[in-house]
Structures are given as structure tokens and as C-alpha cells.
Design a protein around this motif. Structure first.
Motif, PDB file in Angstrom:
ATOM      1  N   ASP A 276      -7.840 -11.367 -48.852  1.00  0.00           N
ATOM      2  CA  ASP A 276      -7.780  -9.988 -49.334  1.00  0.00           C
ATOM      3  C   ASP A 276      -8.801  -9.749 -50.443  1.00  0.00           C
ATOM      4  OD1 ASP A 276      -6.594  -7.353 -49.508  1.00  0.00           O
ATOM      5  OD2 ASP A 276      -5.616  -8.022 -51.341  1.00  0.00           O
ATOM      6  N   ALA A 277      -9.073 -10.769 -51.247  1.00  0.00           N
ATOM      7  CA  ALA A 277     -10.085 -10.632 -52.305  1.00  0.00           C
ATOM      8  C   ALA A 277     -11.455 -10.359 -51.712  1.00  0.00           C
ATOM      9  CB  ALA A 277     -10.106 -11.897 -53.157  1.00  0.00           C
ATOM     10  N   ALA A 278     -11.793 -11.074 -50.633  1.00  0.00           N
ATOM     11  CA  ALA A 278     -13.089 -10.841 -49.997  1.00  0.00           C
ATOM     12  C   ALA A 278     -13.203  -9.415 -49.477  1.00  0.00           C
ATOM     13  CB  ALA A 278     -13.283 -11.834 -48.850  1.00  0.00           C
ATOM     14  N   LYS A 279     -12.088  -8.869 -48.991  1.00  0.00           N
ATOM     15  CA  LYS A 279     -12.112  -7.506 -48.481  1.00  0.00           C
ATOM     16  C   LYS A 279     -12.265  -6.474 -49.606  1.00  0.00           C
ATOM     17  CE  LYS A 279      -9.238  -8.579 -44.444  1.00  0.00           C
ATOM     18  NZ  LYS A 279      -7.958  -8.301 -43.746  1.00  0.00           N
ATOM     19  N   LYS A 280     -11.788  -6.842 -50.801  1.00  0.00           N
ATOM     20  CA  LYS A 280     -11.828  -5.879 -51.899  1.00  0.00           C
ATOM     21  C   LYS A 280     -13.129  -5.903 -52.692  1.00  0.00           C
ATOM     22  CE  LYS A 280      -6.880  -5.341 -52.668  1.00  0.00           C
ATOM     23  NZ  LYS A 280      -5.756  -5.398 -53.627  1.00  0.00           N
ATOM     24  N   ILE A 281     -13.861  -7.020 -52.659  1.00  0.00           N
ATOM     25  CA  ILE A 281     -15.054  -7.105 -53.506  1.00  0.00           C
ATOM     26  C   ILE A 281     -16.327  -6.717 -52.779  1.00  0.00           C
ATOM     27  CG2 ILE A 281     -14.062  -8.812 -55.051  1.00  0.00           C
ATOM     28  CD1 ILE A 281     -15.449 -10.984 -53.514  1.00  0.00           C
ATOM     29  N   VAL A 282     -16.357  -6.787 -51.450  1.00  0.00           N
ATOM     30  CA  VAL A 282     -17.565  -6.385 -50.728  1.00  0.00           C
ATOM     31  C   VAL A 282     -17.182  -5.393 -49.629  1.00  0.00           C
ATOM     32  CG1 VAL A 282     -18.860  -8.492 -51.173  1.00  0.00           C
ATOM     33  CG2 VAL A 282     -17.393  -8.375 -49.171  1.00  0.00           C
ATOM     34  N   PRO A 283     -18.014  -4.396 -49.392  1.00  0.00           N
ATOM     35  CA  PRO A 283     -17.715  -3.445 -48.323  1.00  0.00           C
ATOM     36  C   PRO A 283     -18.000  -4.051 -46.951  1.00  0.00           C
ATOM     37  CG  PRO A 283     -19.833  -2.932 -49.316  1.00  0.00           C
ATOM     38  CD  PRO A 283     -19.256  -4.059 -50.118  1.00  0.00           C
ATOM     39  N   ASP A 284     -17.423  -3.451 -45.942  1.00  0.00           N
ATOM     40  CA  ASP A 284     -17.640  -3.879 -44.563  1.00  0.00           C
ATOM     41  C   ASP A 284     -18.913  -3.212 -44.059  1.00  0.00           C
ATOM     42  OD1 ASP A 284     -17.631  -4.505 -41.889  1.00  0.00           O
ATOM     43  OD2 ASP A 284     -15.505  -4.132 -41.602  1.00  0.00           O
ATOM     44  N   VAL A 285     -19.901  -4.039 -43.686  1.00  0.00           N
ATOM     45  CA  VAL A 285     -21.188  -3.477 -43.267  1.00  0.00           C
ATOM     46  C   VAL A 285     -21.026  -2.608 -42.026  1.00  0.00           C
ATOM     47  CG1 VAL A 285     -21.777  -5.499 -41.862  1.00  0.00           C
ATOM     48  CG2 VAL A 285     -23.595  -4.037 -42.759  1.00  0.00           C
ATOM     49  N   ALA A 286     -20.105  -2.987 -41.130  1.00  0.00           N
ATOM     50  CA  ALA A 286     -19.889  -2.168 -39.936  1.00  0.00           C
ATOM     51  C   ALA A 286     -19.305  -0.806 -40.323  1.00  0.00           C
ATOM     52  CB  ALA A 286     -18.956  -2.898 -38.965  1.00  0.00           C
TER      53      ALA A 286
END
Length: 434
Positions: A276-286
Motif C-alpha cells: 500500500d505504501a508503494a501505491k501511495k508514494i508514486v502514481p500509476d503511470v497507466a
């Protein structure tokens, strides 16, 4: 290695050999051994024990947990079946000090030993939980949990600082999920112990190092799940105050969804898991590409609508008579102007003629009434000095200088006094003769 082989005619089935009677030539079976242990354990009966709940995991309606002795740190594993759990207090949780009725169980198939709880009740808060609650109250009063003091994470961090255990699953989860969302993401990882006595000092050192790096945009403190006892380091007051004082935003990604150390409350962002941390710190390029495409489409649609609207408006304006044939307006106005000019000339001409006629009549009236006309018929006006008109002969005794005004000029004369003569006719009896 010496291999024991039973003598011929003496081999017995393993299940028939009691574990105490087993020999290299006549071993017992694992099933017989486990059954023997189970029978011995079942003779213990139920036992009441007191301890602090350090683990409380619910799976499939059943509870699997651990109790710890506050004095010696000895622990035991227990399970609460769903049927029993319905009879227990609903607010039982990690950190509670409880008294439990347990019965030892030994599972023949797996060889696992454990205790089954048939009753459990509160007796108070555990030592660790009580300390954590006091610390939580203190930090909340100081404002360290206040959302207004928490810093926001940059939309796209250029460099992410990561504090985690070396070769840990948490590190792999953060890297893998962050790179899946944004392939060009960069990390600076500082390893630290995530449990035990080295956890707090090493985490503090890693935090200070990353916070001093101006290239680091956000710091993630991550570790996998664990029982509350192993997560105590992330509720340490020294670490909490260091995180609150950091100038770089800090993300807490400790344990699983149910784990909740005090670091989650002090950190600028709380992530339930390292993933969940990875999802919150960087946006989804797609997602960002889809958003850009959507915005482009909306802008294109809006621009097309605006251009179409302006073209329609322009065509509407061009279709108006004044723009379709501009000279028609000028021609109509020219005819109207010509008519008005003609009418103006007529009106002015008539007014001038009437004025001339009136002027002539006034001129004739003035001439008829003018003293000059009377003088032109031969009359004269006598003036004394001072401009007094002589109206009576007695006004000009003999020797009086008199100014005589005639039709063309005037001349001086001197009076000889009253002049006696025959009565002369009045002017109206002799016509225009003087």
C-alpha cells in the motif's frame, strides 16, 4: 553409519510396538508415538492461566493467538474455535491482560502442540499496552497526531528513501509495486533491524541519514507483519519524536492491515502494508496516461465545440442583410439623407422668403415713422445748447445760438427773437410743402 536390521523372523509391525519398547530392530511408528503423546496430554485436563494477549488473528471465524507471561516473557499459543468465540467478550484485543481456561491439544497428524481456549475474561491492561496508551495520550496532547502538522507527499518523488530490513519481503514489495506503477522510480535504501534491541537506534540513524539528503523527497519505513511484541520498536518514543521532527515527509508501512503501532499516528502518511505504501508514494503511470488522454480528449472536444460555435456565430452574422449587402444600408441612408436635405432647403428657403417680406414691411414702417423722412420733406429741428429741442419760440430769445438739423446735416444760426408773420397754413393743409 551403522544400519540396524531386524533379525529374520523377529520383525514386528511398527504400529504394534509401544514407543517405550521401541528398539532399532523394532521401531515404533510416528502415528503410534503421536497417539501416545496425545493420550498423555489429554490426561492433563483444563488449566486456568493468566497472561497478556500479544497476538490475536482471526481466520475463518476462529482466533489464533499467543499469551505472554508478564513476569518471565514465557509464551504459549492458543486457538479459540468460532463456537467458543461467540461466548467471549467482543472487545478482547492485543494488549489485554486476561485469565483463560485452556486445554492442551496434540494433533496426531501434524505433531503440533497447542492449547484450546474454552473461556477467557479481562483482568486489566497488559504492561506494554498500558505504557503505549499513556504514551499515545501524551503525544496526542502535544499535537503530534494533529493532521495540520503533517506534510504532504510530492506527486512524483524523484528519489524515495527506504528504511527496511535487509533482503526482506517488505523491501521487495515496495520496490516491485512502485516500479510496476512508475518504472523509472529511484530508491535510496538504508537497512536497519526491524525488531529487537537494534531496531530503534538503527532506524533512528537511517532516518537521520535520509532526512539530511536533499535529494530524498519522501522516506518510507517498512517491514512485514508480526505480533505486537515484535513491533514495539515502532512505538518507541525516541523514534516517534524523530519522525515528527523530520523535514522530509515520512510514510509508515509497518505490518499488515490490523497492525497499528504508534508510528502510524505520528507519520505524515500511514500505509496499511508495504504494498500500500508503494501505491501511495508514486502514481500509476497507466492511470496518468489515461488521465492525460482523457484531458486531451476533453480539451479537443471543448475546443472543437468552441470553434464550431464561433463558426456558426460568424455565419449567422454574415447572413445578416447589413453584412450580406453593406451598400444597401448606405444607399437607403443616402436616399433618406437626400430627401431630408431637400426638405431642409425648402424649409429654409420659405423661411428666408418670409423673413425678407417681414424685413421689407418693417423697413417701410420704419421709414414711415423715421424723423429722417419728415426732415426729407423739408422740415428742420432746432436745438439749443445742451441738445434741448426748441418747441416754443420763447425758448430762443434774440441772440440765442441755435443748431438747426435738416435732412442732410445741420448748421448753426442765431435767433432774432420771436418772428411775427401772417398765419401760415398747417403742414397737413399744404401737403408735403414745408
Amino acid at each position: 553409519m551403522t544400519s540396524f536390521q531386524p533379525e529374520a523372523g523377529q520383525q514386528q509391525p511398527p504400529d504394534s510396538v509401544h514407543p517405550r519398547e521401541s528398539t532399532p530392530q523394532a521401531p515404533t511408528s510416528i502415528s503410534r508415538l503421536n497417539e501416545t503423546i496425545r493420550d498423555a496430554v489429554q490426561r492433563w485436563g483444563t488449566v486456568w492461566v493468566e497472561g497478556e494477549i500479544t497476538t490475536w488473528n482471526v481466520r475463518g471465524g476462529h482466533v489464533f493467538g499467543r499469551l505472554k507471561d508478564a513476569a518471565t516473557d514465557a509464551a504459549l499459543s492458543f486457538r479459540v474455535w468460532s463456537s467458543t468465540r461467540q461466548r467471549l467478550a467482543a472487545d478482547l484485543a492485543v494488549g489485554d491482560l486476561v485469565v483463560a481456561c485452556v486445554k492442551p491439544d496434540y494433533f496426531v497428524k501434524t505433531g503440533d502442540f497447542g492449547f484450546t481456549v474454552s473461556a477467557m475474561r479481562h483482568t486489566g491492561l497488559g504492561d506494554h499496552l498500558e505504557k503505549l496508551e499513556r504514551l499515545r495520550t501524551q503525544l496526542r496532547a502535544e499535537g503530534l497526531f494533529d493532521p495540520s502538522r503533517k506534510k504532504s507527499i510530492p506527486f512524483l518523488p524523484q528519489l524515495i528513501g527506504l528504511i527496511t530490513g535487509e533482503r526482506s519481503d517488505a523491501e521487495k514489495d515496495v520496490h516491485r509495486n512502485a516500479e510496476m506503477r512508475w518504472p523509472h522510480v529511484r530508491f535510496r535504501t538504508v537497512y536497519a533491524a526491524v525488531q529487537g534491541e537494534r531496531c530503534v537506534p538503527e532506524t533512528l540513524a537511517a532516518l537521520a541519514s535520509l532526512d539530511a539528503d536533499p535529494d530524498v523527497d519522501v522516506i518510507v519505513i517498512a517491514r512485514g507483519g508480526g505480533d505486537p511484541q515484535t513491533l514495539l520498536g515502532f512505538s518507541d518514543e525516541r523514534l516517534l519524536r524523530a519522525v515528527a521532527a523530520a523535514t522530509t515527509p515520512v510514510v509508515s508501512a509497518i505490518g499488515h492491515e490490523n497492525d497499528h503501532p504508534l508510528l502510524d499516528d505520528v507519520a505524515d502518511v500511514r500505509a496499511s502494508t508495504p504494498t500500500d505504501a508503494a501505491k501511495k508514494i508514486v502514481p500509476d503511470v497507466a492511470e496518468q496516461r489515461a488521465l492525460v488522454s482523457q484531458l486531451r480528449s476533453r480539451a479537443r472536444t471543448r475546443l472543437t465545440q468552441r470553434v464550431a460555435h464561433d463558426i456558426a456565430q460568424l455565419q449567422q452574422l454574415r447572413s445578416r442583410p447589413v453584412l450580406r449587402d453593406p451598400e444597401s444600408l448606405l444607399t437607403g441612408r443616402a436616399h433618406e439623407l437626400f430627401t431630408l436635405v431637400g426638405r431642409g432647403r425648402d424649409v429654409v428657403g420659405r423661411r428666408l422668403d418670409a423673413a425678407r417680406s417681414d424685413t421689407a414691411e418693417l423697413r417701410a414702417s420704419l421709414r414711415a415713422l423715421s424723423p429722417g423722412a419728415t426732415l426729407a420733406r423739408g422740415y428742420a429741428i432746432a436745438h439749443l445748447d445742451g441738445g434741448v429741442i426748441v418747441r416754443d419760440a420763447s425758448q430762443a430769445p434774440a441772440g440765442t445760438r441755435v443748431a438747426v438739423t435738416v435732412a442732410r446735416g445741420s448748421f448753426g444760426a442765431r435767433s432774432d427773437g420771436e418772428f411775427a408773420e401772417q398765419a401760415s397754413p398747417a403742414p397737413d393743409e399744404v401737403g408735403d410743402q414745408p
